[in-house]
Design a protein around this motif. Sequence first.
Motif, PDB file in Angstrom:
ATOM      1  N   ALA A 175      42.492   8.747  16.271  1.00  0.00           N
ATOM      2  CA  ALA A 175      41.506   9.766  15.911  1.00  0.00           C
ATOM      3  C   ALA A 175      41.167   9.605  14.436  1.00  0.00           C
ATOM      4  N   VAL A 176      39.930   9.940  14.096  1.00  0.00           N
ATOM      5  CA  VAL A 176      39.490   9.831  12.703  1.00  0.00           C
ATOM      6  C   VAL A 176      38.949  11.177  12.251  1.00  0.00           C
ATOM      7  N   CYS A 177      39.351  11.603  11.072  1.00  0.00           N
ATOM      8  CA  CYS A 177      38.852  12.865  10.528  1.00  0.00           C
ATOM      9  C   CYS A 177      37.413  12.673  10.066  1.00  0.00           C
ATOM     10  N   LYS A 178      36.507  13.498  10.569  1.00  0.00           N
ATOM     11  CA  LYS A 178      35.091  13.332  10.214  1.00  0.00           C
ATOM     12  C   LYS A 178      34.781  13.831   8.806  1.00  0.00           C
ATOM     13  N   ASP A 179      35.706  14.572   8.201  1.00  0.00           N
ATOM     14  CA  ASP A 179      35.487  15.033   6.824  1.00  0.00           C
ATOM     15  C   ASP A 179      35.982  14.026   5.787  1.00  0.00           C
ATOM     16  N   CYS A 180      37.187  13.489   5.983  1.00  0.00           N
ATOM     17  CA  CYS A 180      37.775  12.640   4.933  1.00  0.00           C
ATOM     18  C   CYS A 180      38.065  11.217   5.393  1.00  0.00           C
ATOM     19  N   GLY A 181      37.955  10.932   6.685  1.00  0.00           N
ATOM     20  CA  GLY A 181      38.168   9.577   7.170  1.00  0.00           C
ATOM     21  C   GLY A 181      39.622   9.206   7.409  1.00  0.00           C
ATOM     22  N   ALA A 182      40.551  10.152   7.246  1.00  0.00           N
ATOM     23  CA  ALA A 182      41.959   9.864   7.530  1.00  0.00           C
ATOM     24  C   ALA A 182      42.104   9.467   9.002  1.00  0.00           C
ATOM     25  N   VAL A 183      43.041   8.556   9.276  1.00  0.00           N
ATOM     26  CA  VAL A 183      43.206   8.012  10.623  1.00  0.00           C
ATOM     27  C   VAL A 183      44.514   8.520  11.222  1.00  0.00           C
ATOM     28  N   TYR A 184      44.435   8.995  12.483  1.00  0.00           N
ATOM     29  CA  TYR A 184      45.642   9.412  13.186  1.00  0.00           C
ATOM     30  C   TYR A 184      45.968   8.383  14.243  1.00  0.00           C
ATOM     31  N   ALA A 185      47.116   7.747  14.115  1.00  0.00           N
ATOM     32  CA  ALA A 185      47.581   6.781  15.109  1.00  0.00           C
ATOM     33  C   ALA A 185      49.090   6.727  15.042  1.00  0.00           C
ATOM     34  N   LYS A 186      49.691   6.389  16.157  1.00  0.00           N
ATOM     35  CA  LYS A 186      51.166   6.332  16.247  1.00  0.00           C
ATOM     36  C   LYS A 186      51.784   7.632  15.736  1.00  0.00           C
ATOM     37  N   ARG A 187      51.157   8.723  16.057  1.00  0.00           N
ATOM     38  CA  ARG A 187      51.651  10.067  15.767  1.00  0.00           C
ATOM     39  C   ARG A 187      51.780  10.370  14.288  1.00  0.00           C
ATOM     40  N   ARG A 188      51.002   9.663  13.456  1.00  0.00           N
ATOM     41  CA  ARG A 188      50.984  10.050  12.041  1.00  0.00           C
ATOM     42  C   ARG A 188      49.599   9.831  11.439  1.00  0.00           C
ATOM     43  N   TRP A 189      49.343  10.605  10.378  1.00  0.00           N
ATOM     44  CA  TRP A 189      48.070  10.495   9.657  1.00  0.00           C
ATOM     45  C   TRP A 189      48.193   9.477   8.535  1.00  0.00           C
ATOM     46  N   THR A 190      47.143   8.682   8.345  1.00  0.00           N
ATOM     47  CA  THR A 190      47.111   7.711   7.266  1.00  0.00           C
ATOM     48  C   THR A 190      45.818   7.910   6.497  1.00  0.00           C
ATOM     49  N   ALA A 191      45.886   7.814   5.166  1.00  0.00           N
ATOM     50  CA  ALA A 191      44.699   8.012   4.336  1.00  0.00           C
ATOM     51  C   ALA A 191      43.622   6.979   4.664  1.00  0.00           C
ATOM     52  N   ALA A 192      42.374   7.387   4.493  1.00  0.00           N
ATOM     53  CA  ALA A 192      41.226   6.534   4.836  1.00  0.00           C
ATOM     54  C   ALA A 192      41.231   5.227   4.057  1.00  0.00           C
ATOM     55  N   ASN A 193      41.736   5.251   2.816  1.00  0.00           N
ATOM     56  CA  ASN A 193      41.666   4.057   1.975  1.00  0.00           C
ATOM     57  C   ASN A 193      42.807   3.066   2.226  1.00  0.00           C
ATOM     58  N   SER A 194      43.614   3.331   3.241  1.00  0.00           N
ATOM     59  CA  SER A 194      44.694   2.402   3.562  1.00  0.00           C
ATOM     60  C   SER A 194      44.131   1.248   4.389  1.00  0.00           C
ATOM     61  N   VAL A 195      43.780   0.159   3.703  1.00  0.00           N
ATOM     62  CA  VAL A 195      43.105  -0.981   4.327  1.00  0.00           C
ATOM     63  C   VAL A 195      43.984  -1.604   5.407  1.00  0.00           C
ATOM     64  N   LEU A 196      45.247  -1.768   5.082  1.00  0.00           N
ATOM     65  CA  LEU A 196      46.189  -2.394   6.006  1.00  0.00           C
ATOM     66  C   LEU A 196      46.237  -1.625   7.325  1.00  0.00           C
ATOM     67  N   GLU A 197      46.341  -0.325   7.194  1.00  0.00           N
ATOM     68  CA  GLU A 197      46.456   0.512   8.392  1.00  0.00           C
ATOM     69  C   GLU A 197      45.170   0.442   9.221  1.00  0.00           C
ATOM     70  N   ASN A 198      44.013   0.441   8.554  1.00  0.00           N
ATOM     71  CA  ASN A 198      42.742   0.388   9.276  1.00  0.00           C
ATOM     72  C   ASN A 198      42.577  -0.931  10.024  1.00  0.00           C
ATOM     73  N   LYS A 199      43.044  -2.027   9.417  1.00  0.00           N
ATOM     74  CA  LYS A 199      42.977  -3.321  10.078  1.00  0.00           C
ATOM     75  C   LYS A 199      43.819  -3.316  11.335  1.00  0.00           C
ATOM     76  N   ARG A 200      44.989  -2.689  11.215  1.00  0.00           N
ATOM     77  CA  ARG A 200      45.926  -2.634  12.323  1.00  0.00           C
ATOM     78  C   ARG A 200      45.341  -1.885  13.522  1.00  0.00           C
ATOM     79  N   GLN A 201      44.414  -0.959  13.237  1.00  0.00           N
ATOM     80  CA  GLN A 201      43.855  -0.130  14.308  1.00  0.00           C
ATOM     81  C   GLN A 201      42.670  -0.798  15.000  1.00  0.00           C
ATOM     82  N   LYS A 202      42.207  -1.911  14.474  1.00  0.00           N
ATOM     83  CA  LYS A 202      40.964  -2.515  14.940  1.00  0.00           C
ATOM     84  C   LYS A 202      40.926  -2.804  16.442  1.00  0.00           C
ATOM     85  N   HIS A 203      42.032  -3.272  16.976  1.00  0.00           N
ATOM     86  CA  HIS A 203      42.061  -3.676  18.375  1.00  0.00           C
ATOM     87  C   HIS A 203      42.066  -2.494  19.336  1.00  0.00           C
ATOM     88  N   LEU A 204      42.324  -1.321  18.813  1.00  0.00           N
ATOM     89  CA  LEU A 204      42.413  -0.148  19.688  1.00  0.00           C
ATOM     90  C   LEU A 204      41.024   0.340  20.100  1.00  0.00           C
TER      91      LEU A 204
END
Length: 173
Positions: A33-62
């Motif tokens: 899930a992605v927060c429409k206000d700030c872009g934070a990403v929810y995956a693997k039961r935790r929130w990650t800041a929008a600017n976390s490039v590594l985490e966003n790459k990891r989510q690409k295949h989903l």
Amino acid sequence: MPGKRKYTNATFTKRVDHEAGRHHTLRAMSEPAVCKDCGAVYAKRRWTAANSVLENKRQKHLRPPQMTVCPACQQKRTGEPRGFVYLDGAFFYAHHEEVEQLLRNESERAAEDNPLARIMEWKRGDGHKLTVNTTTEHLAQRLGHALEKAFGGSAHYDFSHENKLARVNWQRG
Ligand SMILES: [Zn+2]
């Protein structure tokens, strides 16, 4: 026959409860899930800041993320802070740009540890030279320590465990 025991009512009831619990969890927050206000990403039961490039790459295949509002932005909308930092004193008046920059930097660092820790609001005047509202008690405390470390002065920490609020008064004459 011993095999019949598998189909007793007790077994059946237990299994239904278990399934219901699982469906409830899935409905509560589907991933990613992605927060429409700030872009934070929810995956693997935790929130990650929008600017976390590594985490966003990891989510690409989903599969494509569901749009939602993260708890921190929800809190901004309802306007209920958990932490308050009050800044006063002549030093702040003369150096407010430096002091505010430190607060911004420290809150960005805090967001790397916990993306739900944010500054909600900056209020000038209102009984203090500056009041900074935060989404978490811990962030207010952390900002107080950062102010003391960078600029000296004195900080007082008040906690209301009942209301889960932290109030930090920092000043330097
Ligand atoms: Zn958000």
